[in-house]
Design an enzyme around this catalytic site. Structure first.
Site, PDB file in Angstrom:
ATOM      1  N   GLY A 109       0.848  -1.181   0.000  1.00 14.37           N
ATOM      2  CA  GLY A 109       0.000   0.000   0.000  1.00 14.37           C
ATOM      3  C   GLY A 109       0.883   1.229   0.000  1.00 14.37           C
ATOM      4  N   GLN A 166       3.256   9.910   1.015  1.00 16.34           N
ATOM      5  CA  GLN A 166       4.513   9.178   1.101  1.00 16.34           C
ATOM      6  C   GLN A 166       5.434   9.470  -0.078  1.00 16.34           C
ATOM      7  OE1 GLN A 166       2.469   5.248   2.287  1.00 16.34           O
ATOM      8  NE2 GLN A 166       4.541   5.140   3.151  1.00 16.34           N
ATOM      9  N   CYS A 184       6.389   0.062   7.286  1.00 20.52           N
ATOM     10  CA  CYS A 184       5.981   1.208   6.474  1.00 20.52           C
ATOM     11  C   CYS A 184       7.113   1.566   5.525  1.00 20.52           C
ATOM     12  CB  CYS A 184       5.650   2.388   7.395  1.00 20.52           C
ATOM     13  SG  CYS A 184       5.124   3.877   6.527  1.00 20.52           S
ATOM     14  N   LEU A 185       6.763   1.871   4.286  1.00 23.33           N
ATOM     15  CA  LEU A 185       7.790   2.254   3.309  1.00 23.33           C
ATOM     16  C   LEU A 185       8.471   3.569   3.688  1.00 23.33           C
ATOM     17  CD1 LEU A 185       5.943   1.233   0.026  1.00 23.33           C
ATOM     18  CD2 LEU A 185       7.697  -0.045   1.293  1.00 23.33           C
ATOM     19  N   HIS A 229      -3.923   1.529   7.923  1.00 23.92           N
ATOM     20  CA  HIS A 229      -2.599   2.141   7.839  1.00 23.92           C
ATOM     21  C   HIS A 229      -2.586   3.273   6.808  1.00 23.92           C
ATOM     22  CE1 HIS A 229       1.948   1.726   7.883  1.00 23.92           C
ATOM     23  NE2 HIS A 229       1.772   2.312   6.710  1.00 23.92           N
ATOM     24  N   GLU A 230      -3.139   3.011   5.618  1.00 24.52           N
ATOM     25  CA  GLU A 230      -3.130   4.030   4.555  1.00 24.52           C
ATOM     26  C   GLU A 230      -4.046   5.201   4.909  1.00 24.52           C
ATOM     27  OE1 GLU A 230      -0.709   3.846   2.595  1.00 24.52           O
ATOM     28  OE2 GLU A 230      -0.266   1.749   2.995  1.00 24.52           O
ATOM     29  N   HIS A 249      -2.174   7.445   7.207  1.00 26.81           N
ATOM     30  CA  HIS A 249      -1.222   8.314   6.500  1.00 26.81           C
ATOM     31  C   HIS A 249      -1.898   9.600   6.037  1.00 26.81           C
ATOM     32  CE1 HIS A 249       2.653   6.455   6.277  1.00 26.81           C
ATOM     33  NE2 HIS A 249       2.169   5.306   5.814  1.00 26.81           N
TER      34      HIS A 249
END
Length: 181
Positions: A56, A61, A104-105, A146-147, A150
């Site tokens: 995701g 991000q 997380c990226l 999670h997304e 963000h």
């Protein structure tokens, strides 16, 4: 039946915003322009997510403060969920609360046991402004929550307390990319 291109195949890989970047810590703006730039952003998000081996990715991000995220994520039954949501709203999050490893990226190489609901429903629209409703369970529910976090200016360490939070933030400060707030 028309063949559809693979998401991200025409996108560009963008630089990842890392923990501590102001764009990650502020709520994103509602999307009002449903033109070619939004289609390009979604393509770039897919390309960037795939390049980073993620499941995701939210627009902030990659430094864009718009309420958009993409996903290509399995649930706990290994069913693949693929898509995007513009102006998402987490309308339901319920079921069991499960603490599971979350990464997380924007915090590459780090993860921590994070509590999330085992079921989530997100509503929004697609790049054409058509309504979208996405329901997920298990790992996919974690991804949806999670997304959405963000886009509200939260990263998963914000959901942690005590020693878990301290440990992941200390690890972030020591990481080669050196992010922490």
């Amino acid at each position: 039946m028309r063949n559809r291109p693979i998401p991200g195949s025409s996108g560009a890989v963008r630089a990842m915003s890392l923990l501590g970047s102001p764009v990650l810590h502020a709520p994103c703006e509602t999307v009002t322009d449903f033109g070619p730039s939004l289609v390009r952003l979604v393509e770039d998000l897919f390309a960037t997510m795939y390049a980073a081996n993620g499941v995701g990715l939210a627009a902030n991000q990659v430094g864009v403060a718009s309420r958009v995220f993409v996903y290509d994520c399995p649930d706990d039954e290994d069913v693949r969920h693929l898509g995007h949501v513009v102006n998402p709203r987490l309308v339901e999050a319920d079921g069991l609360v499960v603490r599971g490893p979350e990464g997380c990226l924007s915090l590459p190489g780090l993860e921590a046991g994070t509590e999330r609901f085992d079921r989530a429903v997100v509503e929004g629209v697609d790049v054409r402004g058509e309504p979208v409703r996405v329901e997920g369970t298990g790992f996919f529910a974690r991804c949806l929550q999670h997304e959405c976090d963000h886009l509200d200016g939260l990263v998963y360490p914000d959901r942690l307390g005590g020693w878990r939070r301290a440990r992941v933030l200390r690890a972030a400060r020591r990481a080669p990319w050196g992010g922490a707030r």
